[in-house]
Enzyme design. Structure first.
Site, PDB file in Angstrom:
ATOM      1  CG  ASN A   8      -1.697   1.217   1.439  1.00  0.00           C
ATOM      2  OD1 ASN A   8      -1.829   2.041   0.525  1.00  0.00           O
ATOM      3  ND2 ASN A   8      -2.245   1.402   2.637  1.00  0.00           N
ATOM      4  CE  LYS A  10       0.105   3.199   4.840  1.00  0.00           C
ATOM      5  NZ  LYS A  10       0.216   3.281   6.286  1.00  0.00           N
ATOM      6  CG  HIS A  93      -5.519   1.771   5.452  1.00  0.00           C
ATOM      7  ND1 HIS A  93      -5.074   2.797   6.250  1.00  0.00           N
ATOM      8  CD2 HIS A  93      -4.501   0.879   5.391  1.00  0.00           C
ATOM      9  CE1 HIS A  93      -3.834   2.541   6.635  1.00  0.00           C
ATOM     10  NE2 HIS A  93      -3.460   1.370   6.124  1.00  0.00           N
ATOM     11  CD  GLU A  95      -2.604   5.437   6.925  1.00  0.00           C
ATOM     12  OE1 GLU A  95      -2.588   5.432   5.684  1.00  0.00           O
ATOM     13  OE2 GLU A  95      -1.699   4.927   7.620  1.00  0.00           O
ATOM     14  CD  GLU A 161      -3.214  -2.745   7.774  1.00  0.00           C
ATOM     15  OE1 GLU A 161      -2.060  -2.857   7.359  1.00  0.00           O
ATOM     16  OE2 GLU A 161      -3.950  -1.790   7.465  1.00  0.00           O
ATOM     17  N   GLY A 167       2.721   2.083  10.882  1.00  0.00           N
ATOM     18  CA  GLY A 167       3.641   3.207  10.670  1.00  0.00           C
ATOM     19  C   GLY A 167       4.404   3.635  11.909  1.00  0.00           C
ATOM     20  CB  SER A 206       5.576  -1.757  12.112  1.00  0.00           C
ATOM     21  OG  SER A 206       5.131  -0.436  12.363  1.00  0.00           O
TER      22      SER A 206
HETATM   23  P1  PGA Z   1       2.991   0.151   7.738  1.00  0.00           P
HETATM   24  O1  PGA Z   1       1.531   0.352   7.166  1.00  0.00           O
HETATM   25  O2  PGA Z   1       3.515  -1.126   7.114  1.00  0.00           O
HETATM   26  O3  PGA Z   1       3.742   1.368   7.316  1.00  0.00           O
HETATM   27  O4  PGA Z   1       2.863   0.020   9.223  1.00  0.00           O
HETATM   28  C1  PGA Z   1       0.665  -0.732   7.033  1.00  0.00           C
HETATM   29  C2  PGA Z   1      -0.618  -0.244   6.439  1.00  0.00           C
HETATM   30  O5  PGA Z   1      -0.958   0.920   6.660  1.00  0.00           O
HETATM   31  O6  PGA Z   1      -1.301  -0.994   5.749  1.00  0.00           O
END
Ligand code: PGA
Length: 246
Positions: A8, A10, A93, A95, A161, A167, A206
């Site tokens: 992803n 983003k 997601h 976010e 997640e 992140g 992460s």
């Molecule tokens: P990340 O994000 O691997 O940077 O923690 C995962 C995600 O948002 O799907």
């Protein structure tokens, strides 16, 4: 079951040239065994070009709107995505939930629309705070995927997640995530019966080349949703190589 790796991107990168170079690095490494199990989710604006240039990869969108066309300023429809050859969509997601008001109800509506349109649909769920009960995740899953048609369920993917792990550089304990995913699989079984065995469940938060083996080696974890590390060529390559060994 072969493990799935989804990148992803983003809100990255900022130019088509960089997007092409990123995709090129994934395709270019000949040690990657299973490119058909790698899905990339770039920003909408690069998608059409990337689908054309890199057909050996699977491509999808990070979001979409359920209406086919009409007066919905700023939105992108499944029909548009289908017309440029995208086959995957991500829904819910954290976010999107946090910054753009996505709820389990809107996720559910999008999921149904996308499954009906023959997309592979990744639905993301996860608890906000470390220590939150797994019941919250189960409830969110139920609400997000209720009514999914059993005949389309093989195209459904769930990404677990933990939001606190996204992140932050602080991945979950792989054994704990494996346990939560086994609970989510039981929930899906109660909802859909044996057809639920076709739903793949991923871990995200992460995940890096350094910890991928611990997650992907777990019994119930069918793959990974990768954010930050999907923008780092070496790290993402390492994750794909690890995934292709299982
Ligand atoms: P990340 O994000 O691997 O940077 O923690 C995962 C995600 O948002 O799907």
């Amino acid at each position: 079951m072969t493990k799935l790796v989804i990148g992803n991107w983003k809100l990255n990168p900022v130019s088509l040239a960089e997007a092409e170079s990123l995709a090129g690095s994934v395709v270019g490494n000949k040690s990657y065994l299973e490119l058909k199990n790698v899905v990339l989710l770039p920003p909408f604006i690069f998608l059409e070009e990337l689908v054309k240039k890199f057909p050996q990869l699977q491509w999808g969108a990070q979001d979409f709107f359920w209406a086919r066309e009409g007066a919905y300023t700023g939105e992108i429809s499944l029909e548009m995505l289908k017309n440029i050859g995208a086959k995957w969509v991500l829904v819910g997601h954290s976010e999107r939930r946090r910054y753009f008001g996505e709820t389990d109800q809107s996720v559910n509506k999008k999921m149904s629309a996308a499954l009906a349109q023959n997309f592979n649909v990744i639905v993301a769920v996860g608890e906000l705070q470390k220590g939150d009960s797994s019941n919250l995740v189960t409830a969110s899953l139920k609400e997000s995927i209720s009514g999914a048609s059993p005949k389309h369920i093989d195209r459904l993917v769930i990404a677990y997640e933990p939001v606190w792990a996204i992140g932050t550089g602080e991945a979950d304990d792989p054994v704990r995530s494996n346990r939560i995913i086994s609970e989510l699989k039981q929930t899906a079984f109660k909802m859909f019966g044996s057809a639920s065995g076709q739903i793949r469940f991923l871990y995200g938060g992460s995940l890096t080349g350094a910890n991928a083996e611990q997650f992907l080696g777990q019994e119930y974890i069918d793959g990974a949703l990768v954010g930050g590390a999907s923008l780092k060529t070496d790290d993402f390559g390492e994750i794909i190589n690890i995934a292709s060994r299982f």
